[in-house]
Design an enzyme around this catalytic site. Structure first.
Site, PDB file in Angstrom:
ATOM      1  CG  HIS A  75      -3.147   9.103  -1.058  1.00  0.00           C
ATOM      2  ND1 HIS A  75      -3.772  10.105  -0.342  1.00  0.00           N
ATOM      3  CD2 HIS A  75      -3.999   8.059  -1.062  1.00  0.00           C
ATOM      4  CE1 HIS A  75      -4.952   9.665   0.081  1.00  0.00           C
ATOM      5  NE2 HIS A  75      -5.114   8.431  -0.336  1.00  0.00           N
TER       6      HIS A  75
ATOM      7  CG  HIS B  36      -1.812   1.173   1.323  1.00  0.00           C
ATOM      8  ND1 HIS B  36      -1.717   2.116   2.307  1.00  0.00           N
ATOM      9  CD2 HIS B  36      -2.828   1.569   0.514  1.00  0.00           C
ATOM     10  CE1 HIS B  36      -2.645   3.031   2.134  1.00  0.00           C
ATOM     11  NE2 HIS B  36      -3.332   2.733   1.050  1.00  0.00           N
TER      12      HIS B  36
HETATM   13  O1  G3P Z   1      -6.528   1.734  -3.077  1.00  0.00           O
HETATM   14  C1  G3P Z   1      -6.784   1.034  -1.913  1.00  0.00           C
HETATM   15  C2  G3P Z   1      -6.435   1.953  -0.858  1.00  0.00           C
HETATM   16  O2  G3P Z   1      -5.180   2.424  -1.179  1.00  0.00           O
HETATM   17  C3  G3P Z   1      -7.414   3.065  -0.786  1.00  0.00           C
HETATM   18  O3  G3P Z   1      -6.968   3.955   0.084  1.00  0.00           O
HETATM   19  O4  G3P Z   1      -6.751   6.361   0.187  1.00  0.00           O
HETATM   20  O5  G3P Z   1      -4.765   4.897   0.484  1.00  0.00           O
HETATM   21  O6  G3P Z   1      -5.746   5.214  -1.747  1.00  0.00           O
HETATM   22  P1  G3P Z   1      -6.008   5.167  -0.284  1.00  0.00           P
HETATM   23 CA    CA Z   2      -4.742   3.630  -3.168  1.00  0.00          CA
END
Ligand code: G3P
Ligand code: CA
Length: 356
Positions: A85, A43
């Site tokens: 992000h 992530h």
């Molecule tokens: O894309 C899955 C997860 O990453 C969603 O959360 O806000 O970290 O992109 P975010």
């Molecule tokens: Ca994401």
């Protein structure tokens, strides 16, 4: 004497029977959509350890054994896809020390790629600028990378590790131009429908549009709709299955086991976000729970822990013994399993858990 031997043989027989039972029990197929091994997605890279969305962070995650690296994507003023992000540059870079605000803010879309490339990505949360035992391959590992550079890294690491490192880009804007650029980049870089690629978005319209566009191109990249359990259920699992392969769901939802089962019944993969527990024992227990509920993939900030939990689960899926010899061999396996501890990998911050 005879009695002693008899007792010992009885114990061995009992142990063998127990082993056989245990082995059968452990041979239950995984509850994932197809019984397949769940995937680990880095992530924003190994974002609990190194600055998010950087080549250094993605590489560390690969060294920790992840299957996919996840670039969130934004568009620069001059139309380049970059891994970021936020819609603005303030939280994760030193932009304030180098530039004045534009239009009252620091939106990525107000800066050119050349400008973005002058910035340094700073660690937030538990992330740092180094990780023990890890030397990034990139000479400049903490700049904002373009999508192309993320792909370069994935392809280089695929070659050097001998395993295909998947990419899991997220369209952060519901913008047809972004859809086109993502597809064009994947095509230009040689990805095909059978490549390890998922494209994700919180925008249902974006995923629908990507489905239509790639179908017209004769492509079939795997598509994932993101959202809370409520948002996904409001859209409808069967409706989503008409144009997507899976859902990326917030793990904060209630009744997650039932949600996963219902999504599987609709033919959808279920990937959960975000696994952010850094205390090893608690983290391993959390992954184990979701994997046993059938979750097909996890977005993790501490991917070494996710990989460890996944690998332990898979190791427990011992095959059915084909003979008494295997049963007896299984005795040793049970002893080993019994002796294993869900030990906190205290050494992980010294780099000892990094793959070669
Ligand atoms: O894309 C899955 C997860 O990453 C969603 O959360 O806000 O970290 O992109 P975010
Ligand atoms: Ca994401």
């Amino acid at each position: 004497m005879t009695s002693s031997i008899s007792r010992r043989l009885s114990r061995v027989a009992l142990a063998a029977t127990m082993t056989l039972s245990a082995t059968w029990a452990l041979s239950e197929p995984l509850a994932t959509l197809y019984g397949q091994t769940p995937i680990v997605i880095a992530h924003r890279g190994a974002s609990g350890y190194l600055a998010e969305h950087t080549l250094g962070g993605y590489e560390l995650a690969v060294k920790m054994g992840v299957d996919y690296i996840e670039p969130d994507l934004q568009l620069t003023k001059d139309g380049h896809l970059v891994a970021m992000h936020d819609t603005t540059l303030t939280r994760t870079t030193n932009v304030r020390s180098l530039f004045a605000p534009r239009n009252g803010s620091y939106r990525v879309s107000d800066f050119t790629l050349a400008e973005v490339k002058t910035l340094t990505v700073v660690p937030v949360g538990t992330a740092a600028t180094t990780y023990p035992g890890f030397t990034p391959g990139s000479a400049d590992p903490f700049r904002i990378p373009t999508f192309d550079e993320v792909i370069d890294l994935a392809q280089q690491l695929s070659a050097s590790t001998g395993r295909e490192i998947g990419i899991y880009p997220e369209a952060k804007q519901a913008d047809p131009a972004m859809e086109d650029k993502i597809l064009a980049t994947l095509i230009a870089r040689g990805y095909t429908s059978s490549s390890k690629v998922f494209i994700q978005s919180f925008s249902v319209a974006t995923i629908k549009s990507l489905h239509d566009k790639q179908t017209a191109l004769g492509l079939d990249f795997q598509l994932v709709v993101l959202g809370s359990t409520t948002a996904i259920l409001n859209t409808g699992l069967d409706a989503i299955h008409a144009f997507a392969d899976g859902v990326g769901v917030s793990i904060r939802g209630s009744n997650m086991e039932a949600f996963i089962g219902n999504a599987h019944a609709a033919g959808l993969l279920v990937h959960g976000y975000t696994f952010a527990e850094d205390e090893p024992v608690a983290a391993l227990a959390q992954y184990d729970q979701f994997f046993r509920w059938g979750m097909d993939g996890v977005f993790s900030n501490y991917p070494d822990l996710a990989v460890q939990a996944r690998d332990e689960l898979v190791a427990a899926q011992v095959p059915e013994p084909a003979s008494a010899w295997l049963v007896l061999l299984g005795l040793g396996g049970v002893a080993a399993l019994g002796g294993r501890r869900r030990s906190a990998p205290a050494a992980r911050r010294d780099g000892s858990l990094l793959a070669a």
